[in-house]
Scaffold this motif. Structure first.
Motif, PDB file in Angstrom:
ATOM      1  N   UNK A   1       0.831  -1.203   0.000  1.00  0.00           N
ATOM      2  CA  UNK A   1       0.000   0.000   0.000  1.00  0.00           C
ATOM      3  C   UNK A   1       0.867   1.255   0.000  1.00  0.00           C
ATOM      4  N   UNK A   2       1.924   1.242   0.794  1.00  0.00           N
ATOM      5  CA  UNK A   2       2.819   2.402   0.845  1.00  0.00           C
ATOM      6  C   UNK A   2       3.520   2.598  -0.500  1.00  0.00           C
ATOM      7  N   UNK A   3       3.885   1.512  -1.158  1.00  0.00           N
ATOM      8  CA  UNK A   3       4.518   1.613  -2.466  1.00  0.00           C
ATOM      9  C   UNK A   3       3.582   2.192  -3.509  1.00  0.00           C
ATOM     10  N   UNK A   4       2.313   1.803  -3.441  1.00  0.00           N
ATOM     11  CA  UNK A   4       1.335   2.337  -4.388  1.00  0.00           C
ATOM     12  C   UNK A   4       1.122   3.827  -4.162  1.00  0.00           C
ATOM     13  N   UNK A   5       1.070   4.239  -2.904  1.00  0.00           N
ATOM     14  CA  UNK A   5       0.896   5.658  -2.602  1.00  0.00           C
ATOM     15  C   UNK A   5       2.115   6.439  -3.056  1.00  0.00           C
ATOM     16  N   UNK A   6       3.300   5.905  -2.823  1.00  0.00           N
ATOM     17  CA  UNK A   6       4.524   6.595  -3.233  1.00  0.00           C
ATOM     18  C   UNK A   6       4.594   6.719  -4.748  1.00  0.00           C
TER      19      UNK A   6
END
Length: 66
Positions: free
Chosen positions: A23-28
């Motif tokens: 999820x953090x990778x997608x947001x980044x």
């Protein structure tokens, strides 16, 4: 019967961490794309108007070979 198996907390934590990382990778990735799109400014380039087709000497020479 007093001995009960406890669920493996480490495995659960691993799965939670994988989900959070994705999820953090997608947001980044999304914010990077938005930042790049916002940073692009169109440059004021003068558009040169062309007069279209020009028959020059090397074009005439080519036509003579046909």
């Amino acid at each position: 019967m007093s001995e009960q198996k406890k669920p493996n907390e480490g495995r659960r934590q691993l799965l939670k961490n994988i989900g959070l990382t994705m999820a953090a990778g997608a947001v980044a990735a999304g914010t990077t794309t938005v930042a790049n799109a916002a940073g692009d400014k169109p440059e004021n380039k003068k558009e040169t108007k062309t007069t279209g087709y020009r028959e020059t000497q090397h074009i005439r020479d080519y036509y003579e070979t046909l």
